[in-house]
Design an enzyme around this catalytic site. Sequence first.
Site, mmCIF file in Angstrom:
data_model
loop_
_atom_site.group_PDB
_atom_site.id
_atom_site.type_symbol
_atom_site.label_atom_id
_atom_site.label_comp_id
_atom_site.label_asym_id
_atom_site.label_seq_id
_atom_site.Cartn_x
_atom_site.Cartn_y
_atom_site.Cartn_z
ATOM 1 N N TRP A 281 0.835 -1.212 0.000
ATOM 2 C CA TRP A 281 0.000 0.000 0.000
ATOM 3 C C TRP A 281 0.867 1.257 0.000
ATOM 4 C CZ3 TRP A 281 -1.541 2.955 4.821
ATOM 5 C CH2 TRP A 281 -0.649 2.736 5.876
ATOM 6 N N ASP A 282 2.151 1.089 0.306
ATOM 7 C CA ASP A 282 3.105 2.204 0.278
ATOM 8 C C ASP A 282 2.940 3.008 -1.013
ATOM 9 O OD1 ASP A 282 3.952 0.032 1.917
ATOM 10 O OD2 ASP A 282 6.024 0.713 1.907
ATOM 11 N N GLU A 423 0.455 -2.442 12.652
ATOM 12 C CA GLU A 423 0.501 -3.912 12.550
ATOM 13 C C GLU A 423 0.804 -4.610 13.871
ATOM 14 O OE1 GLU A 423 3.497 -3.935 9.532
ATOM 15 O OE2 GLU A 423 2.025 -4.177 7.928
ATOM 16 N N LYS A 537 2.796 0.812 16.105
ATOM 17 C CA LYS A 537 3.954 0.748 15.220
ATOM 18 C C LYS A 537 4.092 2.020 14.384
ATOM 19 C CE LYS A 537 5.919 -2.172 11.618
ATOM 20 N NZ LYS A 537 5.718 -3.404 10.858
ATOM 21 N N GLN A 538 2.978 2.481 13.844
ATOM 22 C CA GLN A 538 3.056 3.598 12.901
ATOM 23 C C GLN A 538 1.728 4.346 12.883
ATOM 24 O OE1 GLN A 538 3.541 0.462 9.810
ATOM 25 N NE2 GLN A 538 2.518 1.900 8.493
HETATM 26 O O1 IFM Z 1 3.693 -1.497 4.039
HETATM 27 C C1 IFM Z 1 4.602 -1.407 5.071
HETATM 28 C C2 IFM Z 1 3.869 -1.668 6.367
HETATM 29 O O2 IFM Z 1 2.877 -0.691 6.581
HETATM 30 C C3 IFM Z 1 4.831 -1.640 7.532
HETATM 31 N N1 IFM Z 1 5.879 -2.615 7.320
HETATM 32 C C4 IFM Z 1 6.623 -2.401 6.097
HETATM 33 C C5 IFM Z 1 5.720 -2.403 4.880
HETATM 34 C C6 IFM Z 1 6.527 -2.107 3.618
HETATM 35 O O3 IFM Z 1 7.063 -0.825 3.669
#
Ligand code: IFM
Length: 690
Positions: A281-282, A423, A537-538
């Site tokens: 999805w990046d 995640e 995580k993010q």
């Molecule tokens: O898509 C990301 C995910 O959101 C977090 N781990 C790494 C992936 C690839 O960059």
Amino acid sequence: MNEWQLNLNEYSAEEIALNGNRFMLGNGYMGVRGTLEEHGKDELAGVMLNGVYDQAPGQWREPVNAPNPLFSVVEGAGKIISHEQVLDIRFGHVSRKTVYENAIVEADRFVSMADVHLICLRYSASGDLPIHTGIDTDVWDINGPHFQCLEQNETEVVVKTNELGITVAVCTAIEWLNERSFHKFTSIYTSLDCTDPITAARESCVRALAAGYAELSEAHDARWNEIWNRCDVRIEGDDDAQFALRYSLYQLQLAAPRHSDRVSIPARALSGQVYKGAVFWDTEMFMTPVFTLTDPAVARNLIMYRYHTLGGAREKALEYGFRGAFYAWEGQEHGNDACTHFNVTDVFTNRPMRTYFRDKQIHISADIVYAIWKYYEQTNDFSIFTDGAAEVVVECARFFYSYAFFKKDKERFELLDVTGPDEYHERVNNNAYTNRMVKFTLDTAIRVLDLLEEQLPADFQSLETRTGFMAELNAWKEMASNLWIPAPDPQTGLIEQFDGYEKLEDCSLKEIKGRVLDPNEYFGGGNGLATTTKILKQADVVLMLNLFQSDYDVETIRANWEYYEPRTEHGSSLSACAYAMVAARIGNPDWAYDYFMKTATVDLTGKSKQYVGTLYIGGTHPAANGGAWLSAVLGFAGLHVDENGIHLNPNLPSRWTGMSFGIEWRGERYQVEINGRETKVTPGKEICNV
Ligand code: IFM
């Protein structure tokens, strides 16, 4: 120091892998790692071909690292005394001068932007020691080997990949300038490009030899000029930020597919085989938006890649018992999902750990629809829908309807058992980001179908014949109106990331880091340190707020930023830019600045996570690279573009005295200049005169 150059003034054996990333060259067709000519597999030399995948038995499928045509060495040169290496990001050249005990080697190389099959090298060595140059077939692989040699001599190598039998022809032509220096022209073609890649590569070498290094370099430089004219951002008053942002754009452009709509940009761009060379999805959330506003033809290719891989997404939905399109979490050439059920290895037991990236990150299908709609809204290119995007949108809406759960007592639709961008918390209910994005998908499907019926009734009918959406449209409308979107708490304004998040342990990042037993242990999964806590995580809620700013007042956005910020680990390079954009939007550009610099320097410093469990994840970070542009332009300049026009609400960091950049909106280019209190938007062809 030239403001467009990255300079290295010494040779460091410890930083070879890192410098391979930092000094990357590429053109969307291939990426060439910035190792030295004499380097090989031990130094992670790489010529990565976009979209050429291979799976060795029992291993992960990953992109093929082609035989290395740059390999050149001076026999008996001895130890390195001094080393200088320069990357010119303005024109995409890497040059080096290395003084060895017994020779001095100088070289310059570029990977042509004008002809994506070409790599050009100029090499010279002092003294009289023998120079060897050839094509190295003993390449670095993470999960190889991937090919057998069919033909091999000093100037040509033809290999066939093991799994799919793809032919890769690497042909070279050498022009000796004198006994000690030469130009080497390489052309790479594969059987995915044409039926006779060997002849194509040979003929291309003959043409390159006839044109010569200077002429090829001129054509290549001219293409880079066009690229910078489209995407450059000038920052006044902050040289570090200026270079970091340009460097990010440089890295992003290296992987942008201009030549094809059958490939996209993998999560580690073309820097290696990390993350299986897969597309996440990046691309849609952090890269496509940059191209939509600067170079829409590239954005269109990225979107069409998703149309071409719709078959894989349909199969994945069926595999899980759903209908419609459930896109691959890790997409490869046909949309097959490269993500395994056991994507992380537990560092303590060395056993594979069950993870749910593949099964539960359903937001991927919504992210694709988001990118499609924004592309249409900002370019007005309706043909994207008739070329396939309408079908993608319909199938994604259908998938979400079949995934959703109607909760009778609450009379609302809910999305249960999902994983959001954070995640570390898998299999949760009603993740705010996911629910909001799914609503966006349903609304978009309804809008697109309305537009299609009104503007192109024959296409509307043919889409109905192919997909039979009409029988479901009312159900999608009902779900769009009754889908639960986690709302801000009336007292605090906080939006709960998912059902029950509030009840988790509220410990600090410092505390959780104090509990770490192994530097590479994974914080998520069944026993991960973060799973029972509020540490994320993010960016998750904050990312949602960034995308849907107009749904919320500034106080709500601020309350959530302040709440989630200390609880976010930023364990993914995708995170910092969301915090930067939102901080700028709520009037705190100086908070945003640190996050902007974090995202913009990720590939310069190399200070990103290198391991998840035992999995190596180093390489370049195109999502963070795109995030740097987004932070500067959507964040600091406050650009908002929709069907009504271009809106700006600048909030520059205190050290920036001005900024300017170009965008393309609905086929016209505009230059934006922000100086002190004045903001000017001027129509014009040349966006930035770099
Ligand atoms: O898509 C990301 C995910 O959101 C977090 N781990 C790494 C992936 C690839 O960059």
